[in-house]
Design a protein around this motif. Structure first.
Motif, PDB file in Angstrom:
ATOM      1  N   GLN A  59      50.302 -20.582 -29.989  1.00 11.06           N
ATOM      2  CA  GLN A  59      51.078 -20.709 -31.231  1.00 11.06           C
ATOM      3  C   GLN A  59      51.682 -19.371 -31.638  1.00 11.06           C
ATOM      4  N   ALA A  67      46.751 -23.122 -35.812  1.00  8.78           N
ATOM      5  CA  ALA A  67      46.883 -24.161 -34.788  1.00  8.78           C
ATOM      6  C   ALA A  67      45.514 -24.651 -34.333  1.00  8.78           C
ATOM      7  N   GLU A 101      44.579 -21.984 -28.396  1.00  8.29           N
ATOM      8  CA  GLU A 101      45.473 -22.557 -29.398  1.00  8.29           C
ATOM      9  C   GLU A 101      46.219 -21.464 -30.168  1.00  8.29           C
ATOM     10  N   LEU A 105      50.603 -22.826 -37.649  1.00  9.28           N
ATOM     11  CA  LEU A 105      51.488 -23.943 -37.317  1.00  9.28           C
ATOM     12  C   LEU A 105      52.777 -23.858 -38.118  1.00  9.28           C
TER      13      LEU A 105
END
Lengths: 142, 142, 142
Positions: free
Chosen positions: B65, B55, B61, B44
């Motif tokens: 990301q 993430a 995910e 992140l």
């Protein structure tokens, strides 16, 4: 007039210190301002009559020798670490990441870079027995 | 007159959203019209005082990301997905290939490319615990 | 006056012999004098209505077909083996190294290179079931 670049020869980069590759590939090639270094490992400078010999069994010995071997190919092509855009680091063991980074950082600290460090990708793969690290490099000169 | 290109500086590309690399390498570098993005993972956007944080645990995910992180480096260097020549995708599990392709295709569908998609190589390697995907990129601008 | 290169389009390289990629990527792309070949494997020339089919189960069959597939992409982009700077060879088994080198050397002997051979990195990774080798290539034309 076309936008074709002038023809540049492809030059093989073969430092005298380097062992003969195990197949028909070059330790490095340069064409125009692009220089590619083949995967280097921790072999000591070649000695006639001696097979390729690792600098040692440890990650430290092999990492430093590998970096020296990459540098020798760069220099053979008129490049320096400052010209390197990308280093690909192949390790065999995730547990070696932190130690490799320490050795890597200390090495480049000593090299006195005048430009930003290269990009890098590190992945964990299989390598022939005894080898703990392999590194190749892409450089753009000029 | 020689065919030597004019000297171009090597510029480090460090999006403010990015966590500090774990060693002396750049998240990306640009020199002339060549831009190299280092291996990106699903971290992140950086927050001060927080260690690098994924993430999430899922392939979806992390893939989205990771692509966002590659894109941020491209943009920092004045490039877009249209300039990307090559994406190297590192997965940890062959069984993730089909799902990654679905996510990848949907993502690029949304990006509105105006030029052909990049070439790509996908291989299966080891990555640090928790990481399911890593991607790096080579772009040529102009 | 700036040192910006003239804008060159990115051209997708899709030999008619090639199977459709399993995702939104190109088998190869060329932009200006840079040509990138995506990871090729040992699939036979595409036949309508037939799923991608390996040249065979052996390392020899797959290596030769893979090299033919890389070459087809190069030629689609106006390049030859002489323009190749780097070949990345992905094997699944360290025990295949010697045999791959034999096949590789014999193949390139036949190709009649007029310039030095490309640099190369070989690492051992996971590939989808049945695949023993994957190769990608970076070429610089002109």
């Amino acid at each position: 007039m076309t936008d074709k670049a002038p023809t540049a020869p492809k030059i093989a980069l073969a430092p005298r210190t380097h062992t003969t590759p195990p197949a028909k590939f070059s330790h490095g090639v340069r064409k125009g301002n692009i220089l590619q270094v083949a995967g280097q490992v921790g072999f000591l400078p070649a000695e006639e009559g001696r097979p390729p010999t690792l600098a040692g069994p440890t990650l430290r010995e092999q990492t430093l020798q590998t970096l020296a071997n990459v540098r020798a190919v760069l220099e053979e092509g008129g490049a320096t670490w400052d010209d390197v855009m990308m280093l690909r680091v192949y390790l065999t063991d995730v547990d070696h990441f932190a130690e490799m980074n320490e050795i890597y950082d200390a090495y480049f600290e000593e090299q006195g870079l005048t430009q930003p460090p290269a990009a890098r990708t590190t992945v964990y793969v299989g390598l022939p027995p005894g080898l703990l690290i392999e590194i190749d490099a892409l450089a753009v000169l000029g």
